[in-house]
Design a protein around this motif. Structure first.
Motif, PDB file in Angstrom:
ATOM      1  N   PRO A 146       8.628   0.773  21.078  1.00  0.00           N
ATOM      2  CA  PRO A 146       7.788   0.291  19.797  1.00  0.00           C
ATOM      3  C   PRO A 146       8.461   0.121  18.467  1.00  0.00           C
ATOM      4  N   VAL A 147       7.850  -0.693  17.558  1.00  0.00           N
ATOM      5  CA  VAL A 147       8.480  -1.254  16.469  1.00  0.00           C
ATOM      6  C   VAL A 147       8.357   0.162  15.515  1.00  0.00           C
ATOM      7  N   LYS A 148       9.397   0.351  14.925  1.00  0.00           N
ATOM      8  CA  LYS A 148       9.275   1.446  14.108  1.00  0.00           C
ATOM      9  C   LYS A 148       9.124   0.817  12.553  1.00  0.00           C
ATOM     10  N   PRO A 149       8.488   1.318  11.815  1.00  0.00           N
ATOM     11  CA  PRO A 149       8.094   0.682  10.392  1.00  0.00           C
ATOM     12  C   PRO A 149       9.173   1.218   9.520  1.00  0.00           C
ATOM     13  N   ASN A 150       9.295   0.200   8.211  1.00  0.00           N
ATOM     14  CA  ASN A 150      10.723   0.621   7.659  1.00  0.00           C
ATOM     15  C   ASN A 150       9.851   0.260   6.052  1.00  0.00           C
ATOM     16  N   VAL A 151       8.818   0.895   6.022  1.00  0.00           N
ATOM     17  CA  VAL A 151       8.022   0.725   4.723  1.00  0.00           C
ATOM     18  C   VAL A 151       8.688   1.409   3.678  1.00  0.00           C
ATOM     19  N   PRO A 152       8.853   0.703   2.499  1.00  0.00           N
ATOM     20  CA  PRO A 152       9.487   1.475   1.325  1.00  0.00           C
ATOM     21  C   PRO A 152       8.677   3.003   1.073  1.00  0.00           C
ATOM     22  N   GLU A 153       9.427   3.980   0.592  1.00  0.00           N
ATOM     23  CA  GLU A 153       8.948   5.288   0.522  1.00  0.00           C
ATOM     24  C   GLU A 153       7.622   5.462  -0.698  1.00  0.00           C
ATOM     25  N   PRO A 154       7.820   4.631  -1.695  1.00  0.00           N
ATOM     26  CA  PRO A 154       6.764   4.672  -2.529  1.00  0.00           C
ATOM     27  C   PRO A 154       5.619   4.146  -2.283  1.00  0.00           C
ATOM     28  N   ILE A 155       5.383   3.239  -1.096  1.00  0.00           N
ATOM     29  CA  ILE A 155       4.147   2.760  -0.766  1.00  0.00           C
ATOM     30  C   ILE A 155       3.798   3.704   0.325  1.00  0.00           C
ATOM     31  N   LYS A 156       4.556   4.546   1.068  1.00  0.00           N
ATOM     32  CA  LYS A 156       4.029   5.506   1.927  1.00  0.00           C
ATOM     33  C   LYS A 156       3.508   6.615   1.083  1.00  0.00           C
ATOM     34  N   GLN A 157       4.077   7.050  -0.019  1.00  0.00           N
ATOM     35  CA  GLN A 157       3.596   8.188  -0.714  1.00  0.00           C
ATOM     36  C   GLN A 157       2.479   7.672  -1.270  1.00  0.00           C
ATOM     37  N   ALA A 158       2.175   6.405  -1.757  1.00  0.00           N
ATOM     38  CA  ALA A 158       1.034   6.151  -2.300  1.00  0.00           C
ATOM     39  C   ALA A 158      -0.141   6.281  -1.467  1.00  0.00           C
ATOM     40  N   ILE A 159       0.095   5.560  -0.032  1.00  0.00           N
ATOM     41  CA  ILE A 159      -0.928   5.890   0.823  1.00  0.00           C
ATOM     42  C   ILE A 159      -1.407   7.456   0.997  1.00  0.00           C
ATOM     43  N   LEU A 160      -0.247   8.119   1.003  1.00  0.00           N
ATOM     44  CA  LEU A 160      -0.499   9.740   1.413  1.00  0.00           C
ATOM     45  C   LEU A 160      -1.423  10.140   0.219  1.00  0.00           C
ATOM     46  N   LEU A 161      -0.989   9.644  -1.320  1.00  0.00           N
ATOM     47  CA  LEU A 161      -1.880  10.039  -2.239  1.00  0.00           C
ATOM     48  C   LEU A 161      -3.255   9.507  -2.074  1.00  0.00           C
ATOM     49  N   MET A 162      -3.560   8.707  -1.516  1.00  0.00           N
ATOM     50  CA  MET A 162      -5.012   8.015  -1.409  1.00  0.00           C
ATOM     51  C   MET A 162      -5.507   8.775  -0.297  1.00  0.00           C
ATOM     52  N   VAL A 163      -4.998   9.060   0.665  1.00  0.00           N
ATOM     53  CA  VAL A 163      -5.355   9.934   1.758  1.00  0.00           C
ATOM     54  C   VAL A 163      -5.838  11.228   1.076  1.00  0.00           C
ATOM     55  N   GLY A 164      -4.913  11.594   0.456  1.00  0.00           N
ATOM     56  CA  GLY A 164      -5.507  13.358  -0.167  1.00  0.00           C
ATOM     57  C   GLY A 164      -6.590  13.180  -1.104  1.00  0.00           C
ATOM     58  N   ASP A 165      -6.682  12.071  -1.893  1.00  0.00           N
ATOM     59  CA  ASP A 165      -7.809  11.891  -2.811  1.00  0.00           C
ATOM     60  C   ASP A 165      -8.916  11.737  -1.812  1.00  0.00           C
ATOM     61  N   MET A 166      -9.022  10.906  -0.682  1.00  0.00           N
ATOM     62  CA  MET A 166     -10.441  10.757  -0.037  1.00  0.00           C
ATOM     63  C   MET A 166     -10.374  11.948   0.685  1.00  0.00           C
ATOM     64  N   TRP A 167      -9.627  12.752   1.090  1.00  0.00           N
ATOM     65  CA  TRP A 167      -9.605  14.053   1.971  1.00  0.00           C
ATOM     66  C   TRP A 167     -10.362  15.127   0.944  1.00  0.00           C
ATOM     67  N   HIS A 168      -9.955  15.123  -0.390  1.00  0.00           N
ATOM     68  CA  HIS A 168     -10.700  16.082  -1.268  1.00  0.00           C
ATOM     69  C   HIS A 168     -11.855  15.833  -1.863  1.00  0.00           C
ATOM     70  N   ALA A 169     -12.120  14.427  -1.932  1.00  0.00           N
ATOM     71  CA  ALA A 169     -13.326  13.809  -2.544  1.00  0.00           C
ATOM     72  C   ALA A 169     -14.256  13.032  -1.256  1.00  0.00           C
TER      73      ALA A 169
END
Length: 199
Positions: A146-169
């Motif tokens: 399978p293809v392994k993504p090489n997304v820049p870490e700041p973008i991945k961290q932003a997605i994780l922050l959005m997931v956290g925001d939606m998780w808590h709200a």
């Protein structure tokens, strides 16, 4: 130019990364919910409908335009390669353009040296006579399975922050408050802003 997704990308943030970020200790009962939040956060910023104006996970896109021009700037970088170029002839039938006719220059598609674009027929009733199918997105090896993504870490961290925001709200309404949508936080916007492309 209209761009449509032909093959959508695989998730660029994994359940394991979100699990660690949310400190769920591998609670599999929460996995389905978390994966839906990852998909929602990613969809909000990725691809033709996304806030970033770029492709994150490897995906196949198709640009549809009314005709050929010297240089065709393809949106939603990073561009990986061209899959095919078609145009509709006078009867509306697709005609494949010989790959030796064109070259990809970063995100611009142009004619190869000494070549010229064909002249599409005037197919009545269709404005999108030229179809450029291409792959875009971050990938270590776009042809791997399978293809392994090489997304820049700041973008991945932003997605994780959005997931956290939606998780808590989990709702858009706070008890006793006026209804408000949960916005993309300023922290997330600041992290993503250097990567944003205005297409």
């Amino acid at each position: 130019m209209r761009v449509v997704v032909i093959t959508p990308p695989a998730p660029v943030v994994t359940w394991e990364e979100a699990d660690q970020h949310l400190r769920l200790d591998g609670d599999d009962e929460q996995r389905d919910m978390v994966e839906r939040l990852i998909a929602a956060a990613t969809h909000h910023i990725d691809g033709p409908d996304g806030w970033l104006g770029r492709a994150l996970g490897l995906q196949t896109l198709e640009a549809r335009i009314c005709g050929f021009c010297d240089l065709i700037r393809l949106p939603y970088q990073p561009i990986v390669d061209i899959v095919s170029v078609h145009y509709l002839d006078g009867t509306g039938q697709p005609v494949l353009v010989d790959p030796d006719t064109y070259e990809l220059f970063c995100r611009d598609l142009g004619c190869a040296w000494g070549k010229s674009w064909p002249t599409p027929g005037a197919y009545r009733g269709h404005a999108e006579t030229v179809r450029i199918r291409y792959r875009a997105g971050y990938a270590i090896d776009p042809d791997a399975d399978p293809v392994k993504p090489n997304v820049p870490e700041p973008i991945k961290q932003a997605i994780l922050l959005m997931v956290g925001d939606m998780w808590h709200a989990r709702a858009t309404i706070a008890t006793g408050a006026v209804m408000q949508a949960v916005p993309m936080s300023m922290t997330v916007q600041n992290i993503l802003s250097p990567f944003r492309v205005y297409v």
